[in-house]
Scaffold this active site. Structure first.
Site, PDB file in Angstrom:
ATOM      1  N   HIS A  14      -9.665   5.741   2.280  1.00 30.47           N
ATOM      2  CA  HIS A  14     -11.020   5.224   2.513  1.00 30.47           C
ATOM      3  C   HIS A  14     -11.289   4.869   3.970  1.00 30.47           C
ATOM      4  O   HIS A  14     -10.364   4.661   4.770  1.00 30.47           O
ATOM      5  CB  HIS A  14     -11.284   3.998   1.615  1.00 30.47           C
ATOM      6  CG  HIS A  14     -10.194   2.981   1.654  1.00 30.47           C
ATOM      7  ND1 HIS A  14      -9.190   2.908   0.709  1.00 30.47           N
ATOM      8  CD2 HIS A  14      -9.915   1.985   2.534  1.00 30.47           C
ATOM      9  CE1 HIS A  14      -8.372   1.921   0.988  1.00 30.47           C
ATOM     10  NE2 HIS A  14      -8.776   1.341   2.100  1.00 30.47           N
ATOM     11  N   ILE A  15     -12.584   4.831   4.259  1.00 31.71           N
ATOM     12  CA  ILE A  15     -13.080   4.336   5.554  1.00 31.71           C
ATOM     13  C   ILE A  15     -14.023   3.189   5.216  1.00 31.71           C
ATOM     14  O   ILE A  15     -14.965   3.376   4.424  1.00 31.71           O
ATOM     15  CB  ILE A  15     -13.844   5.436   6.323  1.00 31.71           C
ATOM     16  CG1 ILE A  15     -12.922   6.626   6.630  1.00 31.71           C
ATOM     17  CG2 ILE A  15     -14.459   4.886   7.603  1.00 31.71           C
ATOM     18  CD1 ILE A  15     -13.593   7.760   7.423  1.00 31.71           C
TER      19      ILE A  15
ATOM     20  N   ALA B  61     -10.581  -5.294   7.822  1.00 29.28           N
ATOM     21  CA  ALA B  61     -11.095  -6.025   6.652  1.00 29.28           C
ATOM     22  C   ALA B  61      -9.989  -6.848   6.013  1.00 29.28           C
ATOM     23  O   ALA B  61      -8.975  -6.290   5.589  1.00 29.28           O
ATOM     24  CB  ALA B  61     -11.644  -5.021   5.640  1.00 29.28           C
TER      25      ALA B  61
ATOM     26  N   CYS C  80       0.850  -1.196   0.000  1.00 28.49           N
ATOM     27  CA  CYS C  80       0.000   0.000   0.000  1.00 28.49           C
ATOM     28  C   CYS C  80       0.880   1.238   0.000  1.00 28.49           C
ATOM     29  O   CYS C  80       0.791   2.078  -0.891  1.00 28.49           O
ATOM     30  CB  CYS C  80      -0.918  -0.037   1.202  1.00 28.49           C
ATOM     31  SG  CYS C  80      -2.093  -1.384   1.011  1.00 28.49           S
TER      32      CYS C  80
ATOM     33  N   ARG D 297      -0.881   3.964  -2.381  1.00 30.51           N
ATOM     34  CA  ARG D 297      -1.944   3.786  -3.388  1.00 30.51           C
ATOM     35  C   ARG D 297      -3.300   3.566  -2.753  1.00 30.51           C
ATOM     36  O   ARG D 297      -4.335   3.835  -3.352  1.00 30.51           O
ATOM     37  CB  ARG D 297      -1.620   2.589  -4.311  1.00 30.51           C
ATOM     38  CG  ARG D 297      -1.651   1.263  -3.602  1.00 30.51           C
ATOM     39  CD  ARG D 297      -1.638   0.039  -4.494  1.00 30.51           C
ATOM     40  NE  ARG D 297      -1.619  -1.138  -3.644  1.00 30.51           N
ATOM     41  CZ  ARG D 297      -2.689  -1.730  -3.132  1.00 30.51           C
ATOM     42  NH1 ARG D 297      -3.894  -1.287  -3.414  1.00 30.51           N
ATOM     43  NH2 ARG D 297      -2.568  -2.767  -2.332  1.00 30.51           N
ATOM     44  N   SER D 298      -3.323   3.021  -1.517  1.00 35.39           N
ATOM     45  CA  SER D 298      -4.569   2.588  -0.888  1.00 35.39           C
ATOM     46  C   SER D 298      -4.410   2.744   0.619  1.00 35.39           C
ATOM     47  O   SER D 298      -3.432   2.254   1.190  1.00 35.39           O
ATOM     48  CB  SER D 298      -4.803   1.121  -1.271  1.00 35.39           C
ATOM     49  OG  SER D 298      -5.914   0.588  -0.592  1.00 35.39           O
TER      50      SER D 298
ATOM     51  N   ASN E 112       1.026   4.157   9.335  1.00 36.86           N
ATOM     52  CA  ASN E 112       1.854   4.665   8.243  1.00 36.86           C
ATOM     53  C   ASN E 112       2.431   6.053   8.531  1.00 36.86           C
ATOM     54  O   ASN E 112       3.559   6.350   8.124  1.00 36.86           O
ATOM     55  CB  ASN E 112       1.054   4.677   6.931  1.00 36.86           C
ATOM     56  CG  ASN E 112       0.592   3.284   6.518  1.00 36.86           C
ATOM     57  OD1 ASN E 112      -0.580   3.077   6.188  1.00 36.86           O
ATOM     58  ND2 ASN E 112       1.496   2.308   6.546  1.00 36.86           N
TER      59      ASN E 112
HETATM   60  N1  MHF Z   1      -7.905  -3.692   5.741  1.00 36.02           N
HETATM   61  C1  MHF Z   1      -6.606  -3.500   5.987  1.00 36.02           C
HETATM   62  N2  MHF Z   1      -6.226  -2.350   6.602  1.00 36.02           N
HETATM   63  C2  MHF Z   1      -4.919  -2.114   6.889  1.00 36.02           C
HETATM   64  O1  MHF Z   1      -4.627  -1.038   7.450  1.00 36.02           O
HETATM   65  C3  MHF Z   1      -3.936  -3.081   6.496  1.00 36.02           C
HETATM   66  C4  MHF Z   1      -4.363  -4.266   5.859  1.00 36.02           C
HETATM   67  N3  MHF Z   1      -5.711  -4.454   5.620  1.00 36.02           N
HETATM   68  N4  MHF Z   1      -3.487  -5.257   5.518  1.00 36.02           N
HETATM   69  C5  MHF Z   1      -2.072  -5.063   5.630  1.00 36.02           C
HETATM   70  C6  MHF Z   1      -1.683  -4.096   6.681  1.00 36.02           C
HETATM   71  C7  MHF Z   1      -1.783  -4.557   8.091  1.00 36.02           C
HETATM   72  N5  MHF Z   1      -2.026  -3.295   8.805  1.00 36.02           N
HETATM   73  C8  MHF Z   1      -2.634  -3.225  10.056  1.00 36.02           C
HETATM   74  C9  MHF Z   1      -3.255  -4.354  10.570  1.00 36.02           C
HETATM   75  C10 MHF Z   1      -3.868  -4.297  11.809  1.00 36.02           C
HETATM   76  C11 MHF Z   1      -3.851  -3.109  12.521  1.00 36.02           C
HETATM   77  C12 MHF Z   1      -4.518  -3.091  13.868  1.00 36.02           C
HETATM   78  O2  MHF Z   1      -5.216  -4.026  14.229  1.00 36.02           O
HETATM   79  N6  MHF Z   1      -4.329  -2.075  14.659  1.00 36.02           N
HETATM   80  C13 MHF Z   1      -4.998  -1.925  15.928  1.00 36.02           C
HETATM   81  C14 MHF Z   1      -4.261  -2.612  17.068  1.00 36.02           C
HETATM   82  C15 MHF Z   1      -2.776  -2.564  16.990  1.00 36.02           C
HETATM   83  C16 MHF Z   1      -2.065  -3.245  18.165  1.00 36.02           C
HETATM   84  O3  MHF Z   1      -2.696  -3.613  19.165  1.00 36.02           O
HETATM   85  O4  MHF Z   1      -0.824  -3.376  18.088  1.00 36.02           O
HETATM   86  C17 MHF Z   1      -5.163  -0.445  16.220  1.00 36.02           C
HETATM   87  O5  MHF Z   1      -6.026  -0.123  17.020  1.00 36.02           O
HETATM   88  O6  MHF Z   1      -4.451   0.376  15.615  1.00 36.02           O
HETATM   89  C18 MHF Z   1      -3.226  -1.992  12.001  1.00 36.02           C
HETATM   90  C19 MHF Z   1      -2.618  -2.055  10.775  1.00 36.02           C
HETATM   91  C20 MHF Z   1      -2.107  -2.211   7.876  1.00 36.02           C
HETATM   92  N7  MHF Z   1      -2.558  -2.919   6.709  1.00 36.02           N
HETATM   93  O1  LIG Z   2       0.417  -0.040   5.256  1.00 36.70           O
HETATM   94  C1  LIG Z   2      -0.764  -0.265   4.912  1.00 36.70           C
HETATM   95  C2  LIG Z   2      -1.151  -1.467   4.356  1.00 36.70           C
HETATM   96  C3  LIG Z   2      -2.445  -1.640   3.995  1.00 36.70           C
HETATM   97  N1  LIG Z   2      -3.357  -0.663   4.175  1.00 36.70           N
HETATM   98  C4  LIG Z   2      -4.772  -0.920   3.786  1.00 36.70           C
HETATM   99  C5  LIG Z   2      -5.354  -0.188   2.625  1.00 36.70           C
HETATM  100  C6  LIG Z   2      -6.491  -1.117   2.203  1.00 36.70           C
HETATM  101  O2  LIG Z   2      -7.616  -0.909   3.049  1.00 36.70           O
HETATM  102  C7  LIG Z   2      -5.918  -2.494   2.468  1.00 36.70           C
HETATM  103  C8  LIG Z   2      -5.305  -3.136   1.254  1.00 36.70           C
HETATM  104  O3  LIG Z   2      -6.290  -3.472   0.353  1.00 36.70           O
HETATM  105  P1  LIG Z   2      -6.101  -3.414  -1.249  1.00 36.70           P
HETATM  106  O4  LIG Z   2      -7.339  -4.108  -1.754  1.00 36.70           O
HETATM  107  O5  LIG Z   2      -4.857  -4.192  -1.579  1.00 36.70           O
HETATM  108  O6  LIG Z   2      -6.017  -1.974  -1.644  1.00 36.70           O
HETATM  109  O7  LIG Z   2      -4.916  -2.286   3.442  1.00 36.70           O
HETATM  110  C9  LIG Z   2      -3.003   0.517   4.745  1.00 36.70           C
HETATM  111  O8  LIG Z   2      -3.825   1.447   4.952  1.00 36.70           O
HETATM  112  N2  LIG Z   2      -1.695   0.696   5.092  1.00 36.70           N
END
Ligand code: MHF
Ligand SMILES: O=c1ccn([C@H]2C[C@H](O)[C@@H](COP(=O)(O)O)O2)c(=O)[nH]1
Length: 294
Positions: free
Chosen positions: A232-233, A293, A171, A191-192, A202
Site C-alpha cells: 500500500h501507499i 503513519a 510485517c 503481510r503488510s 525491507n
Molecule cells: N506506517 C509504517 N510504515 C513502516 O514502514 C513501518 C511502520 N509503520 N512501523 C514499523 C516499522 C518502522 N519502519 C520504518 C520507520 C521509519 C522509516 C523512515 O522514517 N525512513 C526514512 C528516514 C530513515 C533515516 O533517516 O534513517 C526514509 O526516508 O526512508 C522507515 C521505516 C518500517 N515500519
Molecule cells: O518492516 C516493516 C514494518 C512495517 N511496515 C509497515 C506496513 C504498514 O504500513 C505498517 C504496519 O501496519 P499494520 O496495521 O500493522 O499492518 O508498517 C513495513 O512496510 N515494513
C-alpha cells in the site's frame, strides 16, 4: 516505466514497477489503526540476486541502507527496545514504541522505548508451553552449517498468541531458508507493506539476511524471493510518489561489501556493526521525505 536488464539479470526497476502497478490497479482501503486511507493491491513478488551482488537499494530517491541493516541486526539479536535500536543506528521503532496510543495504554508495556514481544524476541526467545525458550535462529544456523535443510528452516516472528504483548504485529514475519546443493536461498513473507517507506528498508534487509546466513553457514548465497501480500501507499504519500519519485529513471543497482571476518552468529550478536557493510556505486536521486503513519 521500462524494465532494463543488467547482465546479471537483476531487474533494476522492480520497485518502481510495483509503485506504478499500485497507481494503475490499486484500490482505496480505509485503515482503522492509522486513520489514513491506503491505495492498496494484493500480491507482489520481488526477487533479489544475492549471488550476483545486485543490492536492491532503491535509486529513485536517496535511501538509508545503514539504518535498514541496523534494524536487521537488532532483530537478529532479539532486541525488544527502541533505545537498543537507536544505539546501533536505527530510529525506526521510536514512534511505534512511544507514540502508538493503543500500545501506550497497554499494561504489558514496560516503559519508555519498550516494544514488547515483537520480531527478534519471537525469533530468539519463543515461549514454549513448559516455560522454556526456543531459539529459532540458532537452530537454523546449526542445521545449515552442517549442510542440513530439514524443509522447515523457518524463522517466524508471527505469534498470534502474543500480539497483545507487542507494539505492532510483525510485517515481514517469516523467513524460510532453503539449501540446494551448496547454495542457500531465502523466501521472505510480508503481510503488510508501506511501499514508499518500509519497503525501501525491507528489500536490502532480505538481501543482507541471506548474505549473512550464507556467509556464517559456509554456503554460496543464491536468491531471495520476497512475497508481499498487502502492498500500500498511504494517501498522504501519494502525490510525492506519483509526481516526484515515479518521474525519475532508476540507476543501476549498487553492490554491497560485507566484512568477510563475520563468521558466526556469535559475531553478529557481539561485534558486528553497520561499519562492516560498505556500498559501492550507489547513484541515486535526491531524498524524498515521506510521511510516516503511526
Ligand atoms: N506506517 C509504517 N510504515 C513502516 O514502514 C513501518 C511502520 N509503520 N512501523 C514499523 C516499522 C518502522 N519502519 C520504518 C520507520 C521509519 C522509516 C523512515 O522514517 N525512513 C526514512 C528516514 C530513515 C533515516 O533517516 O534513517 C526514509 O526516508 O526512508 C522507515 C521505516 C518500517 N515500519
Ligand atoms: O518492516 C516493516 C514494518 C512495517 N511496515 C509497515 C506496513 C504498514 O504500513 C505498517 C504496519 O501496519 P499494520 O496495521 O500493522 O499492518 O508498517 C513495513 O512496510 N515494513
Amino acid at each position: 516505466m521500462s524494465t532494463q536488464q543488467l547482465p546479471n539479470s537483476a531487474n533494476i526497476s522492480q520497485y518502481e514497477d510495483l509503485c506504478q502497478r499500485l497507481l494503475n490497479e490499486g484500490q482505496w482501503v480505509e485503515n482503522k489503526r492509522t486513520n489514513i486511507r491506503c491505495l492498496t493491491l494484493i500480491n507482489a513478488d520481488l526477487e533479489y540476486d544475492v549471488g550476483n551482488h545486485a543490492f536492491p537499494l532503491v535509486t529513485t530517491r536517496k535511501c538509508y541502507y545503514k539504518a535498514a541493516i541496523a534494524e536487521l541486526l537488532g532483530y537478529l539479536r532479539g532486541y525488544d527496545n527502541a533505545a537498543s535500536f537507536r544505539a546501533i543506528g536505527c530510529k525506526t521503532w521510536d514512534a511505534n514504541a512511544n507514540e502508538n496510543t493503543a500500545w501506550l495504554a497497554n499494561s504489558a508495556r514496560k516503559g519508555t522505548d519498550d516494544m514488547g514481544r515483537v520480531y527478534g524476541v519471537q525469533g530468539r526467545q519463543w515461549h514454549r508451553p513448559d516455560g522454556t525458550h526456543l531459539d529459532q535462529l540458532q537452530k537454523i544456523v546449526s542445521n545449515l552449517s552442517r549442510g542440513i535443510d530439514d524443509r522447515g528452516e523457518i524463522l517466524t516472528f508471527y505469534n498470534p498468541g502474543e500480539f497483545h504483548l507487542g507494539c505492532l504485529r510483525p510485517c515481514m514475519h517469516t523467513h524460510t531458508f532453503s539449501l540446494l546443493g551448496d547454495t542457500l536461498h531465502l523466501t521472505s513473507y510480508m503481510r503488510s507493506c508501506d511501499v514508499p517507506l518500509g519497503l525501501t528498508f525491507n528489500m536490502p534487509q532480505c538481501f543482507v539476511l541471506l548474505a549473512l546466513m550464507a556467509q556464517i553457514s559456509g554456503h554460496k548465497a543464491g536468491k531471495v524471493y520476497h512475497k508481499i501480500v498487502n502492498a500500500h501507499i498511504y494517501e498522504n504519500q501519494l502525490e510525492m510518489m506519483q509526481n516526484v519519485q515515479l518521474q525519475r529513471a532508476p540507476y543501476a543497482m549498487p553492490r554491497l561489501h560485507i566484512n568477510p571476518d563475520i563468521k558466526s552468529l556469535k559475531d553478529i550478536e557481539t561485534w558486528v556493526s553497520t561499519s562492516d557493510f560498505a556500498l559501492e556505486g550507489y547513484a541515486c536521486h535526491a531524498p524524498i521525505s515521506y510521511p510516516f503513519a503511526v
